[in-house]
Motif scaffolding. Structure first.
Motif, mmCIF file in Angstrom:
data_model
loop_
_atom_site.group_PDB
_atom_site.id
_atom_site.type_symbol
_atom_site.label_atom_id
_atom_site.label_comp_id
_atom_site.label_asym_id
_atom_site.label_seq_id
_atom_site.Cartn_x
_atom_site.Cartn_y
_atom_site.Cartn_z
ATOM 1 N N GLY A 23 37.185 70.223 22.633
ATOM 2 C CA GLY A 23 38.010 69.137 22.342
ATOM 3 C C GLY A 23 37.645 67.685 22.152
ATOM 4 N N SER A 24 38.241 66.748 21.923
ATOM 5 C CA SER A 24 38.028 65.351 21.386
ATOM 6 C C SER A 24 38.888 64.223 22.004
ATOM 7 N N ARG A 36 35.046 58.123 18.345
ATOM 8 C CA ARG A 36 35.322 59.404 18.762
ATOM 9 C C ARG A 36 34.297 60.002 19.678
ATOM 10 N N GLY A 39 34.164 66.594 20.272
ATOM 11 C CA GLY A 39 34.506 67.178 18.813
ATOM 12 C C GLY A 39 33.565 68.288 18.680
ATOM 13 N N ASP A 45 43.079 67.753 21.231
ATOM 14 C CA ASP A 45 42.587 66.388 20.446
ATOM 15 C C ASP A 45 43.257 65.237 21.013
#
Length: 398
Positions: A23-24, A36, A39, A45
């Motif tokens: 995930g991010s 960010r 990722g 997200d």
């Protein structure tokens, strides 16, 4: 000074970035700079607007409790905090201590939390803090059966199935585990508002239901009378004070209010209450064993603000104590995503009650925000997989 803080907190963000294996997180930082994190692999997200650096300071010193304080003060915001909580829980092992309190503040809060231990007087005080907010409050957002524990939906979970039907399935699953004929006597430890007791009575079972909440005791008596059922008694009784033996014991999400110090005491009480060869059916919430030590060494958001004295189980430790007390562990069934769906529906109902002005006037905006956050926080934890709900059958040796 601001530049120095930005540098220090950027290092914390570097740690979080390194720990996001799935995930991010897209973060807008003070000064409108964007970073960010993660990722590297599919996953949640999340989006966060970090309004003030102080939010990260609260995270470092106060862990999840400090992160809530920062949210309540507007120091960070997100279009969907549930996704953020899911992201952090999904990466619980790789993040390490990045989201937990550190230093002297952690020790102070741990000491203060110890004052809320679940002795006989402490348990009653802690239960009253959470449950005696009033039956009218809970009635607004729980399903019509007034069940405050995870539902058990049909698989796959679909929105077409009502929450009330899924809660009835959960009670039936507990009863099926007990496998008792009509006329048998059951002890229910932590009876809530009587959903299980009513279901058991409809099967012809005699139920002794215990609670420490006067609000719940009144509600169960009224419920059974309205249903025209017999064979159910409810009393304000601590589980440690139960006498006599039963054909079965049921306890649905009560053990989270016991505390690690008293797990053995709770299991010994169940063992004493069971006749030889009889069964107990337990529904419990457990946290990933891999992070239990770190969790137990801190005071999280729920323990500080919502449920004093609460503690999720370490399943391996709890199972070992059950076996030490002569209880064989059988047929464990986990259904954590069912709890995530239960929580989502509770939040929808809670938000609808707030929007229509049906919440009692004593509950101000601060309280409303706290409970909305609590429901999102729990949902994200179950969706992230680090917290599970399960049923298990405990069988006393003959």
């Amino acid at each position: 000074m601001t530049s120095l803080l930005a540098t220090l907190f950027d290092r914390l963000l570097d740690r979080i970035d390194a720990g996001l294996a799935e995930g991010s997180l897209t973060a807008t930082l003070p000064g409108a700079r964007t970073r960010r994190l993660g990722g590297r692999a599919p996953g949640p997200d999340a989006v966060v607007d970090l309004v003030r650096w102080r939010a990260l300071g609260r995270l470092v010193t106060g862990g999840s409790a400090g992160w809530y304080v920062a949210w309540s003060k507007g120091e960070w915001r997100s279009p969907d905090p549930t996704v953020l909580f899911e992201l952090f829980m999904r990466n619980r092992r790789t993040l390490g201590g990045a989201g937990r309190a550190q230093g002297a503040m952690r020790l102070l809060r741990h000491w203060r939390n110890g004052l809320r231990r679940n002795s006989r007087t402490g348990s009653k005080r802690n239960i009253e803090f959470h449950y005696d907010l009033g039956n009218d409050f809970y009635r607004l957002w729980l399903d019509p059966s007034l069940t405050y524990s995870s539902a058990l939906f049909a698989e796959p979970v679909v929105t077409e199935e009502s929450l009330e039907a899924a809660q009835a399935r959960k009670n039936e699953a507990i009863l099926d585990r007990l496998a008792l004929p009509p006329g048998a006597r059951v002890l229910e430890i932590g009876c809530g508002w009587g959903g299980f007791a009513e279901a058991a009575a409809r099967r012809g079972l005699a139920v002794d239901a215990i609670t420490l909440s006067a609000e719940q005791e009144r509600a169960v008596n009224a419920r059974i009378a309205t249903a025209g059922l017999t064979g159910v008694t409810v009393s304000l009784t601590d589980y440690r004070d139960v006498t006599g033996q039963y054909d079965g014991v049921a306890s649905i999400e009560m053990v989270e209010a016991v505390g690690q110090e008293y797990w053995g005491t709770y299991l010994a009480a169940i063992s004493r209450a069971l006749k030889p060869g009889a069964r107990a059916a337990i529904q419990y919430i457990a946290i990933d064993d891999a992070i239990f030590e770190a969790y137990a060494a801190n005071v999280d958001f729920i323990q500080r603000f919502v449920f004093p004295g609460g503690m999720l189980l370490s399943e391996s430790r709890f199972r070992a104590l059950a076996e030490q007390n002569g209880l064989e562990w059988r047929d464990r069934h986990g259904f954590g995503l069912h709890y995530a769906e239960t929580l989502r529906r509770w939040r929808d109902r809670f938000d609808a009650a707030v929007a229509s002005g049906r919440l009692p006037k004593k509950f101000d905006q601060k309280f409303i925000n706290l409970w909305r956050y609590y429901l999102m926080y729990c949902e994200g934890g179950f969706r992230g997989g680090g917290i599970d709900v399960a049923q298990v059958t405990l069988v006393k040796g003959a």
